[in-house]
Design an enzyme around this catalytic site. Structure first.
Site, PDB file in Angstrom:
ATOM      1  N   ALA A  72      57.777  41.690 -43.285  1.00 28.00           N
ATOM      2  CA  ALA A  72      57.405  41.174 -41.972  1.00 28.00           C
ATOM      3  C   ALA A  72      55.912  41.433 -41.802  1.00 28.00           C
ATOM      4  CB  ALA A  72      58.195  41.899 -40.890  1.00 28.00           C
ATOM      5  N   GLU A 120      64.719  41.056 -47.506  1.00 28.63           N
ATOM      6  CA  GLU A 120      65.812  40.524 -46.671  1.00 28.63           C
ATOM      7  C   GLU A 120      65.935  39.005 -46.827  1.00 28.63           C
ATOM      8  OE1 GLU A 120      64.156  42.687 -43.239  1.00 28.63           O
ATOM      9  OE2 GLU A 120      66.217  43.375 -42.889  1.00 28.63           O
TER      10      GLU A 120
END
Ligand code: COA
Length: 266
Positions: A72, A120
């Site tokens: 992220a 992820e």
């Protein structure tokens, strides 16, 4: 016929190679980190792919030589309050669920760093190939946070609870060879062959009945969320539905006539 305009992207490069869509996350300044805008573009791309009957498989990879997706975007994480943090987590989960719930195969080609949200993203794909230089990990605890885009749930389902906890609690890096050994990636291939191998896998799947491929994906992905009895009922239901399909008719007929099946993708 519905004609859907292809979306335009700022942070992705998207190529159609025959029936295979290749999505490159492309933010070279931050090693392809996922900011909100990039997540939204991935969702738009996945929806467009899902809706396009001419496209049968999606490959997700990172632009450049070094990184799949570095995580992220830490610049965005740094300014989140509790409400914003929960909201971005839900949003990231929704985007990655869109990939996982695709009725067509989604293959991650992990071409370097895949940390945090990058790992992820790979976990949400149906299969993962990795290049020899790939390094994966969920180092969020080292930043005082936890994986928020499904990682705490998908990693243990893939590699088992003990291994997943070790990886997430230590935040350590998992190199390609170990990732292959523990089932975090399906296979490691030489760097220069990664995309070609991913396309080869996609093409092998594309030879098969598209409804059957979609049914396997649904049986596995949805079945994993059910108890064994309910999951087997789901399997039987899908098995029954396929018996009404042109795909099954053609697949069985082709076998009996000793010729390759010709499945239609509509
Ligand atoms: N978010 C925002 N920016 C990031 C980033 C991320 N997840 N990962 C890397 N970058 C930026 C760096 O800040 C650096 O920017 P700068 O050139 O303005 O200084 C640039 O990308 C290159 O990264 P750099 O650290 O110099 O490259 P490296 O090859 O030495 O190291 C990593 C690569 C991936 C090991 C390292 O950048 C890293 O640890 N990134 C964070 C990984 C992480 O914790 N991800 C989980 C986030 S939840």
């Amino acid at each position: 016929m519905t004609v859907i305009d292809a979306p335009t992207y700022k942070n992705l490069l998207v190529e159609q190679r025959g029936a295979v869509t290749v999505l490159f996350v492309n933010r070279p300044d931050v090693l392809n980190a996922l900011n909100r805008e990039t997540l939204a573009e991935i969702e738009a791309c996945a929806r467009h792919f899902n809706a396009d009957p001419a496209q049968g498989a999606l490959i997700v990879t990172g632009a450049g030589e070094k990184s799949f997706v570095s995580g992220a975007d830490i610049n965005e994480l740094a300014v989140l309050d509790p409400r914003g943090a929960e909201e971005i987590s839900r949003f990231g989960q929704r985007v990655l669920d869109t990939l996982e719930r695709s009725p067509k195969p989604v293959i991650a080609a992990v071409n370097g760093y895949a940390f945090g949200g990058g790992c992820e993203l790979a976990l949400a794909c149906h299969m993962r190939l990795a290049s020899e230089n790939a390094v994966l990990g969920l180092p969020e605890v080292s930043l005082g946070i936890i994986p928020g885009y499904g990682g705490t749930q998908r990693l243990p389902r893939l590699v088992g609870t003990g291994r997943a906890l070790e990886i997430m609690l230590s935040g350590r890096r998992v190199k390609a060879d170990e990732a292959e050994r523990i089932g975090l990636v399906n296979r490691v291939v030489p760097r220069e062959q990664l995309l070609a191998e991913a396309e080869k896998l996609a093409q092998a799947i594309l030879k098969n009945g598209p409804l059957a491929v979609a049914a396997v994906l649904e049986a596995v992905q949805r079945g994993l969320q059910l108890g064994l009895d309910d999951a087997q009922r789901l399997e039987s239901g899908l098995f029954g539905i396929l018996a009404a399909s042109q795909d099954m008719h053609e697949g069985l007929k082709a076998f009996l006539e000793k010729r390759p099946a010709r499945f239609e993708r509509k």
